[in-house]
Design a protein around this motif. Sequence first.
Motif, mmCIF file in Angstrom:
data_model
loop_
_atom_site.group_PDB
_atom_site.id
_atom_site.type_symbol
_atom_site.label_atom_id
_atom_site.label_comp_id
_atom_site.label_asym_id
_atom_site.label_seq_id
_atom_site.Cartn_x
_atom_site.Cartn_y
_atom_site.Cartn_z
ATOM 1 N N ASP A 67 58.376 -6.591 6.373
ATOM 2 C CA ASP A 67 57.829 -5.524 5.524
ATOM 3 C C ASP A 67 56.317 -5.717 5.335
ATOM 4 O O ASP A 67 55.827 -5.828 4.203
ATOM 5 C CB ASP A 67 58.561 -5.474 4.186
ATOM 6 N N THR A 68 55.607 -5.732 6.430
ATOM 7 C CA THR A 68 54.152 -5.925 6.388
ATOM 8 C C THR A 68 53.476 -4.644 5.904
ATOM 9 O O THR A 68 53.826 -3.546 6.351
ATOM 10 C CB THR A 68 53.633 -6.298 7.780
ATOM 11 N N PHE A 69 52.520 -4.795 5.006
ATOM 12 C CA PHE A 69 51.730 -3.650 4.554
ATOM 13 C C PHE A 69 50.261 -4.064 4.498
ATOM 14 O O PHE A 69 49.927 -5.246 4.381
ATOM 15 C CB PHE A 69 52.210 -3.155 3.183
ATOM 16 N N PHE A 70 49.382 -3.067 4.594
ATOM 17 C CA PHE A 70 47.943 -3.303 4.599
ATOM 18 C C PHE A 70 47.420 -3.113 3.177
ATOM 19 O O PHE A 70 47.523 -2.030 2.586
ATOM 20 C CB PHE A 70 47.251 -2.346 5.579
ATOM 21 N N ARG A 71 46.859 -4.168 2.637
ATOM 22 C CA ARG A 71 46.531 -4.225 1.225
ATOM 23 C C ARG A 71 45.366 -3.313 0.841
ATOM 24 O O ARG A 71 45.330 -2.791 -0.264
ATOM 25 C CB ARG A 71 46.217 -5.675 0.827
ATOM 26 N N ASN A 72 44.397 -3.139 1.727
ATOM 27 C CA ASN A 72 43.231 -2.313 1.386
ATOM 28 C C ASN A 72 43.280 -0.938 2.042
ATOM 29 O O ASN A 72 42.253 -0.288 2.190
ATOM 30 C CB ASN A 72 41.936 -3.026 1.787
ATOM 31 N N SER A 73 44.461 -0.504 2.455
ATOM 32 C CA SER A 73 44.574 0.817 3.077
ATOM 33 C C SER A 73 44.667 1.896 2.005
ATOM 34 O O SER A 73 45.311 1.718 0.969
ATOM 35 C CB SER A 73 45.806 0.877 3.985
ATOM 36 N N LYS A 74 44.000 3.018 2.263
ATOM 37 C CA LYS A 74 44.088 4.188 1.393
ATOM 38 C C LYS A 74 45.079 5.208 1.944
ATOM 39 O O LYS A 74 45.822 5.822 1.198
ATOM 40 C CB LYS A 74 42.709 4.832 1.248
ATOM 41 N N SER A 95 23.830 -4.842 6.947
ATOM 42 C CA SER A 95 24.970 -5.197 7.798
ATOM 43 C C SER A 95 26.192 -5.348 6.901
ATOM 44 O O SER A 95 26.071 -5.781 5.747
ATOM 45 C CB SER A 95 24.710 -6.488 8.570
ATOM 46 N N HIS A 96 27.350 -4.996 7.436
ATOM 47 C CA HIS A 96 28.561 -4.987 6.625
ATOM 48 C C HIS A 96 29.706 -5.632 7.387
ATOM 49 O O HIS A 96 29.725 -5.659 8.628
ATOM 50 C CB HIS A 96 28.951 -3.555 6.239
ATOM 51 N N SER A 97 30.674 -6.136 6.623
ATOM 52 C CA SER A 97 31.916 -6.684 7.159
ATOM 53 C C SER A 97 33.059 -5.895 6.534
ATOM 54 O O SER A 97 33.371 -6.085 5.345
ATOM 55 C CB SER A 97 32.043 -8.175 6.848
ATOM 56 N N CYS A 98 33.654 -5.025 7.322
ATOM 57 C CA CYS A 98 34.740 -4.181 6.822
ATOM 58 C C CYS A 98 36.069 -4.889 7.022
ATOM 59 O O CYS A 98 36.450 -5.199 8.164
ATOM 60 C CB CYS A 98 34.738 -2.832 7.544
ATOM 61 N N PRO A 99 36.815 -5.178 5.964
ATOM 62 C CA PRO A 99 38.048 -5.965 6.095
ATOM 63 C C PRO A 99 39.258 -5.098 6.418
ATOM 64 O O PRO A 99 39.302 -3.903 6.111
ATOM 65 C CB PRO A 99 38.181 -6.607 4.717
#
Length: 494
Positions: free
Chosen positions: A155-162, A207-211
């Motif tokens: 049951d994997t889910f993406f924590r920062n997904s909208k 510069s950015h790091s998008c997780p």
Amino acid sequence: MLTKVLLILLGTFIILPSRIEGPHVESEKGPSASDDDVYGPKPQAPDKELPPEEIKPTATDTHDRLGKMPTATEILDGILNNYDYKLRPGIGERPTVVTVELSVNTLGPISILDMEYTIDITFYQTWYDERLRFNGSFESFVLNGNLVSLLWIPDTFFRNSKRTQEHSITMPNQMVRIHKDGKVLYTIRMTIDAGCSLHMLKFPMDSHSCPLSFSSFSYPENEIIYKWENFKLEINESNSWKLFQFDFIGVSNTTETITTVAGDYIVMTLFFNVSRRFGFVAFQNYVPSSVTTMISWISFWIKKDCAPARTSLGITSVLTMTTLGTFSRKNFPRVSYITALDFYIAICFIFCFCALMEFAVLNFLTYNRTASRGSPKLRHPRAHARDPTPSRVRVIEHPEAFVCDIEDPEESEEEEGPSCPARQSVRPGSTPRPGGCCKWCEKYCCTVPTCEGSTWQQGRLFIHVYRLDNYSRVIFPVTFFFFNVLYWLVCLNL
């Protein structure tokens, strides 16, 4: 007698049609058997073209293929009959180890206003389930998306997904491959809109790091363990990425354990590192701001008498800088700090405003104060020629105002001798008028066109008001040049 005649006629009628049809049938069959030019299939042609040796293996292969299909079906039925998809493998004995891999199909676009980005990935998860082991002549078999619900899936889910979209054209884009040793590979394609906190302090040199962070929703660390298989990440850059204003510079990953009320969970995070392309912002903001600032300096070369021209040029420059500052924030998040671009536009605005104020100060000092206070109080120069006092004053009628000039070089700078109409009247014994220039202005500013010969400003840094435009022609460009050098050195090295 009559009976014999009838029998003879009946026999004649029977024999006669057989003789008539016989030659006709032979005429149809005869030419077809002897003539090779007639188009049509020959009865014995298949037996001659396809020998028995070639037909026999084909029939055997077909039989073998048909024989394996029931075997695969029996294996799958045997596995699923005693299988409970509600329970994870190894429950009560050991945690399930899930190996994760990613394939990035498309990255972008990155929305600055909403602080999110879009990514299209193919997500691979691998684990072992002893309940799915089987014996057979093939190593593995594949189940399509319709049968995925019959097996246990993490049951994997993406924590920062909208928002998350699973593709289902023309069939659900998910697949399960079961190996004979119990290894299970689960693959799914999805498009994710994930949040990305953009720190815009150095904009547009940022510069950015998008997780992209994921973990199990219900299984804590003692039940499911996520890990990378040598950190395998496929970047398909041949696809049309939609970064637009950014360049992809690399990817990194972290693994951490977070503590919640439900337990400790392993969280895997991918960071997609991007840097902003500077060309677009430079031509949209930096170049117009710099050019507008330089245009405001044109007023220093316009005569002081042309007040409408200098005023309109200064006001136009200030309003243009205000518009550029507003435009730069149009598609920008409402952050509480100023960015590098905001600071640059603010300095350009100050330069334009100071250029406008320079003309206002010049006009005030040279026209209003000198003309209003100097011209009515000056006497005729001949009257000063008969003055027995040691200080001699020469009155000069300037085309713009009446001013005075000091000719006594030995006068002490501490004396209240006549220096200019703004300080006191021509008479040396008179006291300063109320409402004159401030003390600082009296010491360091001179409103006389030629300030030569006076001793009151010796050893001091004074400003010749009539030469204020000459000073501005040098001070403004030099100051703006050094500001740009310092600005770019700091922004590019941070």
